[in-house]
Design an enzyme around this catalytic site. Structure first.
Site, PDB file in Angstrom:
ATOM      1  N   ARG A   6       0.803  -1.219   0.000  1.00  0.00           N
ATOM      2  CA  ARG A   6       0.000   0.000   0.000  1.00  0.00           C
ATOM      3  C   ARG A   6       0.836   1.269   0.000  1.00  0.00           C
ATOM      4  O   ARG A   6       0.301   2.363  -0.166  1.00  0.00           O
ATOM      5  CB  ARG A   6      -0.918   0.019   1.230  1.00  0.00           C
ATOM      6  CG  ARG A   6      -1.818  -1.197   1.337  1.00  0.00           C
ATOM      7  CD  ARG A   6      -2.787  -1.083   2.504  1.00  0.00           C
ATOM      8  NE  ARG A   6      -3.545  -2.310   2.672  1.00  0.00           N
ATOM      9  CZ  ARG A   6      -3.213  -3.290   3.490  1.00  0.00           C
ATOM     10  NH1 ARG A   6      -2.108  -3.179   4.221  1.00  0.00           N
ATOM     11  NH2 ARG A   6      -3.939  -4.378   3.594  1.00  0.00           N
ATOM     12  N   VAL A   7       2.140   1.157   0.227  1.00  0.00           N
ATOM     13  CA  VAL A   7       2.979   2.351   0.360  1.00  0.00           C
ATOM     14  C   VAL A   7       4.132   2.350  -0.623  1.00  0.00           C
ATOM     15  O   VAL A   7       4.456   3.358  -1.227  1.00  0.00           O
ATOM     16  CB  VAL A   7       3.530   2.462   1.803  1.00  0.00           C
ATOM     17  CG1 VAL A   7       4.465   3.653   1.933  1.00  0.00           C
ATOM     18  CG2 VAL A   7       2.385   2.582   2.793  1.00  0.00           C
TER      19      VAL A   7
END
Length: 523
Positions: free
Chosen positions: A368-369
């Site tokens: 997600r990052v």
């Protein structure tokens, strides 16, 4: 007649005694002392010590120590950390006024220690170590900044489809024996040539397994620290192990450096906490774990961060590992960890058994990052790779039913199988950035890729990399340094691929690629 010298000596003594009397201050030293009322399975019930605090270290007997975990109306609940002499029922207990600490610093590099900082490799710890608390608050929001620098793992399937950035928390999930630890070790080996300090935390592992990791890391001559709490040690030390490893890594982060910590594994850590909680007669919750196990892991993993430039710009990246029992992704500990971390890499038993390694499930895994820190060279080539690869896996599974497929679908399956080969990785052999870029360029050239037999695609990519290194060393250095791939660089790689394929395989017609070559020496 009195002797003048004797009189002067008497006067001097009188003056000294008078000054000492005037400066004397009476002081009463109060020391609390308790008593071990009961003891069993490493858990102590202690009476007395009204001033004891939670998480305080107590001195028990001659050289024993215990950590306070709970305070009741009449007793103190503590866990044994070190069972010294005369540590039994009736032993005296003294308050130390300090929390659990261990020494951190450069002398730990290349060493194996337990969660209290005691060496386990038979050698004394030299140099100066700075005491650091095992537990400390996570960096505040204003001390952090966005993840902006990639952390390469050397595994193309991860770096291309699920990139990880420095300061990220990426969970590795899977059943026993599906290559979870190998993925983490590949990431650590990839850092040994960089400025990242690696901390490996072995929780509840067999001693032989831990020493295999130690010997591997020592053979590559990198900067690493191993914190070990084997399966035969006390539950208290297994509980403290990940916090100790984080304290070691934080020392380098707050010094402005970059650190990577691997927790192998947090399922064993949760089991140690469940064991302690049940011995302390605390009420069990879901799957017999205590209700605070979520807080246990959240306060640990929140300490991973990318610090702002005002705080030195250091980073701490966390790769926690957890075990799936029977492949259940919805079990208590996995769901807790998924909600805490910034993504997960899920390994598949079916893929591993089929020989597809790393056995990463492209449908269940996510980062997600890290995509925000993915370099341009990767981002341009792997933009749709994850979705296309997941679609290929579904289409391949459908084709096993014997259904007749259209030519376009058969082409996608053939391309997908070759891409899967390129995404494969040899255990403990992480790739450099340039080798990963070569494989991605080959995966993007579908016509050239289809001209290569499936079992030869990895060998062809290796030959292309060797050829470009020999003919264009400056280009290779620029890609490694800048992590960028322009039209010119991509044209050189595509031309080299076309030449190798056209020379080696009769199925591939000669392909002309128009490129412009600068007059830069060495390129």
């Amino acid at each position: 007649m009195a002797d003048p010298r004797l009189e002067r000596q008497v006067e001097r003594v009188d003056g000294l005694m008078g000054r000492a009397a005037s400066e004397f201050r009476s002081e009463v030293i109060v020391r609390e002392e308790g008593r071990v009322e009961s003891m069993g399975d490493g858990v102590l019930a202690i009476s007395g010590l009204p001033g004891a605090a939670a998480e305080e270290v107590l001195a028990v007997g001659a050289r024993g120590s215990a950590l306070v975990l709970g305070l009741t109306g009449s007793t103190i609940e503590a866990i044994a950390l070190h069972e010294g002499e005369r540590m039994a029922v009736g032993a005296s207990v003294r308050s130390t006024g300090r929390r659990a600490t261990l020494g951190v610093g450069d002398p730990l590099l290349g060493r194996v220690v337990d969660p209290l900082g005691r060496p386990l490799d038979g050698l004394p710890l030299g140099g100066t170590l700075k005491p650091a608390p095992l537990e400390r608050p996570a960096p505040a929001l204003h001390e952090r900044t966005a993840v902006h620098t990639p952390l390469y793992t050397g595994v193309l399937a991860i770096d291309a489809m699920f990139p990880i950035g420095r300061g990220q928390r990426e969970l590795i999930l899977g059943e026993e024996g599906t290559g979870k630890t190998s993925l983490a070790l590949d990431a650590m080996l990839r850092q040994l040539t960089t400025d990242v300090v690696c901390v490996y935390v072995a929780i509840g592992r067999r001693r032989s397994e831990t020493w295999q990791v130690v010997e591997l890391l020592r053979s590559r001559a990198g900067r690493f620290v191993v914190v070990s709490a084997p399966e035969d040690t006390t539950a208290g030390l297994r509980y403290l192990a990940p916090y100790a490893g984080t304290a070691v890594a934080e020392h380098f982060m707050y010094r402005g450096e970059n650190a990577l910590v691997v927790y192998d594994d947090l399922t064993a850590h949760a089991n140690a906490w469940r064991e302690l909680s049940l011995l302390l007669r605390r009420p069990p919750g879901r799957e017999a774990f205590p209700g605070d196990v979520f807080y246990l892991h959240s306060r640990l993993l929140e300490r991973a961060a990318q610090l702002s430039s005002d705080r030195g710009g250091g980073s701490l990246t966390a790769l926690p590992i957890a075990v799936l029992e029977g492949g259940r992704l919805t079990a208590y500990i996995p769901t807790n960890l998924i909600s805490i971390t910034d993504g997960q890499l899920v390994t598949s038993r079916a893929l591993f058994s089929a020989g597809h390694k790393p056995a990463i499930d492209a449908g269940l895994s996510v980062s997600r990052v890290g995509a925000k820190a993915q370099p341009q060279a990767m981002r341009e080539l792997a933009g749709r790779l994850r979705l296309d690869y997941a679609a290929f896996l579904e289409l391949e599974a459908f084709s096993r039913l014997g259904t007749r497929l259209e030519p376009a679908a058969e082409r996608r399956i053939e391309i997908g199988r070759r891409v899967r080969r390129l995404l494969g990785a040899r255990r403990l052999s992480p790739l450099c950035l340039f080798d990963e870029v070569v494989r991605l360029v080959l995966a993007a050239e579908h016509d050239l890729l289809l001209a290569i037999p499936e079992h030869d695609v990895v060998r062809v990519s290796g030959d292309v990399a060797v050829g470009v290194r020999a003919a264009h060393p400056g280009l290779v250095e620029r890609i490694e340094r800048e992590a960028a791939l322009g039209e010119r660089e991509r044209g050189v790689l595509t031309q080299q691929i076309a030449e190798v394929v056209g020379t080696r395989f009769a199925l591939a017609p000669p392909i002309e690629v128009e490129i412009t070559v600068d007059a830069e020496p060495g390129t």
